[in-house]
Design an enzyme around this catalytic site. Structure first.
Site, PDB file in Angstrom:
ATOM      1  CB  SER A 150      -0.933  -0.021   1.196  1.00  0.00           C
ATOM      2  OG  SER A 150      -1.593  -1.243   1.230  1.00  0.00           O
ATOM      3  NE  ARG A 195       5.491  10.590  -2.581  1.00  0.00           N
ATOM      4  CZ  ARG A 195       5.339  11.351  -3.656  1.00  0.00           C
ATOM      5  NH1 ARG A 195       6.380  11.713  -4.354  1.00  0.00           N
ATOM      6  NH2 ARG A 195       4.142  11.761  -4.016  1.00  0.00           N
ATOM      7  CG  ASP A 218      -4.194   0.096   0.169  1.00  0.00           C
ATOM      8  OD1 ASP A 218      -3.918   0.808  -0.828  1.00  0.00           O
ATOM      9  OD2 ASP A 218      -4.135   0.534   1.334  1.00  0.00           O
TER      10      ASP A 218
HETATM   11  C1  BGC Z   1      -0.208   5.263  -0.139  1.00  0.00           C
HETATM   12  C2  BGC Z   1      -1.129   4.540  -1.088  1.00  0.00           C
HETATM   13  C3  BGC Z   1      -2.134   3.713  -0.302  1.00  0.00           C
HETATM   14  C4  BGC Z   1      -2.835   4.586   0.736  1.00  0.00           C
HETATM   15  C5  BGC Z   1      -3.848   3.812   1.570  1.00  0.00           C
HETATM   16  C6  BGC Z   1      -0.991   6.027   0.910  1.00  0.00           C
HETATM   17  O1  BGC Z   1      -0.131   6.601   1.836  1.00  0.00           O
HETATM   18  O2  BGC Z   1       0.609   6.169  -0.856  1.00  0.00           O
HETATM   19  O3  BGC Z   1      -0.404   3.718  -1.972  1.00  0.00           O
HETATM   20  O4  BGC Z   1      -3.060   3.168  -1.189  1.00  0.00           O
HETATM   21  O5  BGC Z   1      -1.885   5.161   1.595  1.00  0.00           O
HETATM   22  O6  BGC Z   1      -3.281   2.768   2.259  1.00  0.00           O
END
Ligand code: BGC
Length: 473
Positions: free
Chosen positions: A146, A161, A199
């Site tokens: 995620s 990142r 996610d």
């Molecule tokens: C991330 C995403 C993720 C979201 C929810 C964000 O900080 O960059 O990739 O889908 O959080 O978990």
């Protein structure tokens, strides 16, 4: 009312005013979000555009998929290993092992993190699939990761990142699927990582599987939890930045759509539209990724609590709250240490209707070791509500914008489904209602709001990764 109380109340009202979100801001936000999406689909070189990451997921489940698959999910707070049984009738069952991610894993080395994950997978298989292990089976696994990842195929992706407090710096730029596979192989765990999914992508797929067309087509998968983000299916012809050979290949295969991970946490990093109070600036400064994911820092769970903490600390500095503490050193450390006030506590403050807000008193005492007066608790409740309200109102922007962008409401009697997951949208009292209120203030208006269904897609992110791994077969 004594003069001092009036001063506190006046200041609290002023602070709350700074967290208000006007209809004008929402309308401009929606337009700017659509514009940021369009530009992000054209190029990766525009820092003011959304990342709009092509995910190489090109089919949406129908609900008839079947199979037993493994999935792992590295979210913001927990690591989960899951075995999912897709029953082919829109339902599934799952067995899972959930472990909180230790703080030292969040800021150590990639070897530490991926070794720890592999050990958890190994343990899970030994506990739940010992028979299959004995038979020498190899397991296919979906990996929900995620964080922003640049994908070149369904089963590879390099980390762009970290977000949500993670800072494993040697991992940035590396292929996270290869890293996991390497550590699984080193431990001789018979697992092949077949698919990588954000996610939100998982949530979109899982909701399409379970809810397919019950309340309209599922257009968006989104997360409002520790972090926030959303995914949707886009016409391949509009994803201009896809390399020519990929477009050609997709065309030959008759593929017309691909799921896009928007990474909307980074919407408007330049703050053209988004509010930027002095407390937001402190939250950003205290975060592990200052200057980016600015939208997330005004919306998601990790930052809601931190924003409240920063405001309370500021009001103490102004001499308006917690006056028994003469110096910063004397204050309970949880009030002076970043990220020590969580959204769960805010959920309780939000709806506390006990006499003298006794429930909040207890929570503040237990959690922050902070004795409070009734008047202070009332102010804390007022501030909590203002911060949560702003979060939910801003959350309506990307949802409404994406629905408009894909023309989700075109046609008569159309109903639209949005699959959502994450602690804030699932558990924060009244959050979805506030979001809907704000959707009715957007260009979609009350009519759009009435036709929108925001459904919780429980365990969506892991089930979706399993669906991805299945589609790879
Ligand atoms: C991330 C995403 C993720 C979201 C929810 C964000 O900080 O960059 O990739 O889908 O959080 O978990």
């Amino acid at each position: 009312m004594p003069a001092v109380n009036k001063k506190l109340q006046t200041r609290a009202n002023q602070v709350c005013k700074c967290f208000e979100v006007s209809q004008d801001l929402i309308l401009r936000g929606v337009d700017y979000f659509i514009d940021s999406c369009e530009r992000g689909l054209e190029t990766d070189d525009d820092p003011t555009a959304l990342m709009m990451i092509p995910t190489y997921v090109t089919s949406i489940p129908t609900g008839h998929e079947q199979g037993v698959l493994l999935a792992v999910d590295l979210g913001g707070t927990n690591f989960r290993v899951v075995s999912v049984t897709l029953k082919g009738d829109h339902t599934f069952s799952l067995v899972q092992a959930k472990s909180p991610i230790p703080l030292d894993m969040m800021s150590g080395t990639s070897a530490m993190l991926f070794q720890w994950m592999s050990e958890k997978i190994d343990k899970f298989l030994k506990t739940h699939h010992s028979d299959s292990l004995k038979e020498g089976n190899n397991f296919k696994m979906g990996f929900t990761f995620s964080f922003p990842v640049k994908q070149k195929s369904l089963n590879s992706g390099t980390l762009t990142r970290w977000t949500k407090g993670f800072d494993v710096s040697d991992c940035v730029g590396k292929d996270v699927v290869a890293l996991l596979q390497e550590h699984l192989d080193a431990l001789k765990v018979p697992v092949t990582v077949g698919a990588l999914a954000n996610d939100t992508v998982g949530t979109l797929l899982a909701r399409s599987y379970t809810g397919a067309n019950k309340e309209g087509e599922t257009i968006i998968g989104c997360i409002f939890g520790t972090g926030t983000n959303g995914a949707y299916a886009e016409d391949v012809s509009k994803i201009k930045k896809l390399p020519e050979d990929v477009r050609k290949h997709l065309k030959e295969a008759g593929v017309t759509q691909m799921v896009i991970n928007t990474e909307w946490g980074s919407f408007d990093n330049q703050m053209k539209i988004l509010p930027n109070t002095k407390w937001d600036q402190v939250v950003d400064k205290n975060s592990s990724n200052p200057g980016v994911h600015i939208f997330e820092k005004r919306v998601s769970g990790l930052y809601m609590g931190e924003t409240l903490r920063v405001v309370l600390f500021d009001l103490w500095k102004e001499g308006l709250l917690f006056k028994d503490y003469a110096t910063e050193e004397a204050l309970p450390h949880r009030l002076t240490t970043p990220f020590n006030l969580d959204t769960e506590a805010m959920s309780l403050f939000e709806i506390d209707d006990s006499t003298g807000l006794k429930a909040s008193e207890l929570k503040l005492q237990q959690m922050l070791r902070l004795p409070t007066t009734t008047e202070e608790r009332l102010v804390i409740q007022q501030l909590t509500r203002a911060i949560a309200h702003r979060s939910a109102y801003l959350a309506a922007i990307p949802i409404s914008a994406l629905l408009m962008k894909v023309g989700a409401f075109d046609g008569h009697h159309v109903e639209v489904d949005v699959g959502a997951d994450g602690s804030v949208v699932e558990f924060y009292p009244g959050y979805r209602t506030m979001m809907r209120d704000a959707v009715s203030l957007t260009q979609l208006g009350p009519k759009g709001e009435r036709r929108l269904h925001i459904n919780i897609s429980k365990d969506g992110s892991s089930v979706g990764a399993a669906l991805c791994a299945l589609s790879e077969e």
